[in-house]
Design an enzyme around this catalytic site. Structure first.
Site, short mmCIF file in Angstrom:
data_model
loop_
_atom_site.label_atom_id
_atom_site.label_comp_id
_atom_site.label_asym_id
_atom_site.label_seq_id
_atom_site.Cartn_x
_atom_site.Cartn_y
_atom_site.Cartn_z
N ASP A 274 5.74 -9.68 -13.40
CA ASP A 274 5.54 -8.85 -12.22
C ASP A 274 4.14 -8.24 -12.36
OD1 ASP A 274 6.00 -7.09 -10.02
OD2 ASP A 274 6.55 -5.51 -11.47
N ARG A 275 3.56 -7.78 -11.27
CA ARG A 275 2.20 -7.23 -11.37
C ARG A 275 2.23 -5.71 -11.51
NH1 ARG A 275 -2.18 -7.16 -6.60
NH2 ARG A 275 -1.54 -4.99 -6.72
N ASP A 276 2.49 -5.00 -10.43
CA ASP A 276 2.39 -3.53 -10.45
C ASP A 276 3.47 -2.93 -11.35
OD1 ASP A 276 0.26 -3.65 -8.53
OD2 ASP A 276 1.79 -4.04 -7.00
N TYR A 285 0.74 0.53 -3.97
CA TYR A 285 -0.06 -0.28 -3.03
C TYR A 285 -1.50 -0.46 -3.52
CZ TYR A 285 4.06 0.83 -0.35
OH TYR A 285 5.36 0.99 0.04
N THR A 316 4.55 -11.29 -7.37
CA THR A 316 4.42 -9.89 -6.97
C THR A 316 4.70 -9.67 -5.48
OG1 THR A 316 2.82 -8.04 -6.86
CG2 THR A 316 1.89 -10.25 -6.84
N ASN A 317 5.56 -8.71 -5.19
CA ASN A 317 5.75 -8.27 -3.80
C ASN A 317 4.51 -7.48 -3.39
OD1 ASN A 317 8.33 -9.30 -3.79
ND2 ASN A 317 9.36 -7.31 -3.87
N GLN A 318 3.89 -7.83 -2.28
CA GLN A 318 2.74 -7.07 -1.80
C GLN A 318 2.99 -6.63 -0.36
OE1 GLN A 318 0.13 -5.86 -3.47
NE2 GLN A 318 1.07 -6.65 -5.34
N SER A 319 3.96 -5.73 -0.21
CA SER A 319 4.27 -5.26 1.14
C SER A 319 3.15 -4.36 1.67
CB SER A 319 5.61 -4.51 1.15
OG SER A 319 5.47 -3.26 0.48
N CYS A 355 4.18 -11.99 -2.12
CA CYS A 355 4.88 -11.97 -0.84
C CYS A 355 4.35 -10.82 0.00
CB CYS A 355 6.38 -11.81 -1.05
SG CYS A 355 7.25 -11.73 0.54
N LYS A 374 11.09 -10.38 -3.72
CA LYS A 374 12.09 -10.01 -4.73
C LYS A 374 12.95 -8.88 -4.17
CE LYS A 374 8.59 -9.42 -7.63
NZ LYS A 374 7.76 -9.06 -8.81
#
Ligand code: MG
Length: 440
Positions: A274-276, A285, A316-319, A355, A374
């Site tokens: 995972d990233r963050d 963010y 990584t989720n990047q919402s 994402c 995720k």
């Protein structure tokens, strides 16, 4: 439709902000972002006899695909996006194999064929491709493979005036080969087969060159016999010693060994990160370098995984994209810089999926459910498909329940990271799932 991102050229990298655990220089990051590799693919293959009569060596089948597909896949792990195939003998047959090779690559690549007008030798092949080559480019033999951490070559710093850097392999018995004499990292001399069959360093056939080298080349000549010895004499050639599995497919016995060994050797276990909250401190963010702070031990953790022969992937989720905080170009730029920094620090991120979607997005274009987000496993499944992974040989490290849920749904063992030093956390996981590193 979503292929994640591709690594861009890392131009004008700025000095790094605080929080860096290692002294990675600006120029080191810059040069670790190499995007082009030329491959010598025009040899006659005469030592293979009938085996190479109808096809150039680099496209001989190794398992279910041409040898070149294995070789190029390895370079893609280290950020290469463009291949210049230096063709000669049976160039048309090589061209005809390109669709099959491309179909086997885990990432999109640009493939250019440069055909020598006559038998030109290895240095001549490079001379005839000079209009296609970057300011700094990689070069390798198309009939051998060294399974090593190529970041050691990409990230190495050279003194001014250096025109090239080559990878050397340490051998216990150098009898069949010419040997290379080093003084520190400076290549001093090339010697023909030594009188005594003892330990020594030999040319692994992998190079990083400056474009200025091309001004020294003639339309015909041999890199090994004419060019490299001259560079060594002038103090313009450096070397990196690479350890690891090596196979040359130039003789029938070794080709047979390659068929038996290479598919097994290059089907690696994979570490999904995972990233963050794992690679970087989760400041919420994070879409730009000024807000990106490496987690303690992150660069060392990735280097350890690369050294141990593992793939490293980021999922990584990047919402923040969906919410309009930053756009996909910013994500790509940040990830390009992140990957180049990892390479300058001696590791690699083989591939990334992110994402940008969210069901409650501010931006219409990104407002939707996505099986990539995720806890859905889509990003992992896409990497498992593209890189032909066995989930049972993979690990995921994440800081949220949703990371572990995505891993479980993909059949991957998940581990929760709760802060601290990432290398201390990851090294025991890698060791427990140790991968035998074949040497020879
Ligand atoms: Mg996280």
């Amino acid at each position: 439709m979503l292929r994640g991102w591709q690594i861009g050229r890392i131009d004008g990298a700025r000095p790094m902000d605080g929080g860096w655990e290692e002294a990675v220089t600006d120029s080191g990051v810059h040069q670790a972002g190499l995007r082009q590799c030329a491959i010598l693919a025009g040899g006659l293959g005469s030592r293979l006899g009938a085996l190479a009569a109808a096809a150039p060596k680099p496209i001989l089948p190794i398992g279910d695909r041409p040898f070149l597909a294995w070789l190029m896949r390895e370079w893609q792990r280290f950020g290469v996006e463009e291949f210049v195939l230096l063709a000669g003998h049976l160039a048309e047959t090589l061209r005809a194999a390109l669709p099959e090779i491309e179909a086997r690559l885990p990432k999109p690549a640009r493939i250019v064929v440069s055909e020598e007008p006559e038998r030109a030798g290895t240095a001549g092949a490079l001379f005839h491709a000079r209009h296609l080559l970057d300011e700094r480019f990689l070069l390798c033999n198309g009939d051998s493979l060294l399974d090593t951490n190529l970041s050691a070559l990409l990230g190495a710093a050279d003194p001014p005036g250096t025109l090239g850097r080559m990878v050397l392999r340490r051998l216990a018995a150098t009898g069949r080969y010419g040997v290379v004499t080093l003084e520190g990292e400076a290549v001093r001399a090339f010697r023909e087969r030594p009188e005594r069959d003892g330990p020594g360093l030999i040319n692994a056939g992998i190079y990083r060159f400056e474009r200025a080298l091309l001004d020294r080349l003639a339309p015909r000549g041999s890199l090994e016999r004419d060019v490299l010895p001259l560079l060594a004499e002038r103090g313009e050639l450096r070397a990196t010693v690479g350890e690891g599995y090596f196979r040359d497919i130039g003789i029938p016995d070794d080709l047979a060994k390659a068929v038996a060994e290479i598919p097994r050797q290059l089907r690696r276990p994979a570490l999904f990160l995972d990233r963050d909250g794992v690679i970087n401190v989760d400041h919420g963010y994070v879409g730009s370098r000024d807000r990106f702070e490496w987690m303690p031990g992150a660069l060392a953790a990735i280097r350890a995984a690369t050294e141990a022969g593992w793939h490293v992937f980021v999922v990584t989720n990047q919402s923040g994209v969906a919410r309009g905080f930053y756009d996909e170009a910013a994500v790509a730029a940040l990830h390009g810089w992140m990957s180049a920094t990892v390479r300058a620090a001696g590791g690699t991120i083989d591939d990334i999926r992110y994402c940008p979607f969210h069901p409650e997005a501010k931006l219409d274009a990104y407002r939707r459910d996505s099986d990539w987000r995720k806890p859905e496993p889509g990003m992992l499944l896409d990497l498992i498909r593209a890189w032909e992974l066995e989930p049972a040989r993979c690990l995921l490290v994440g800081d949220q329940e949703s990371d572990l849920a995505a891993a479980a749904r993909a059949g991957v063992a998940g581990h929760r990271f709760r802060g601290g030093d990432l290398a201390d956390f990851i090294k025991p996981l890698l060791a427990a799932r140790g991968r035998p590193m074949d040497g020879n």
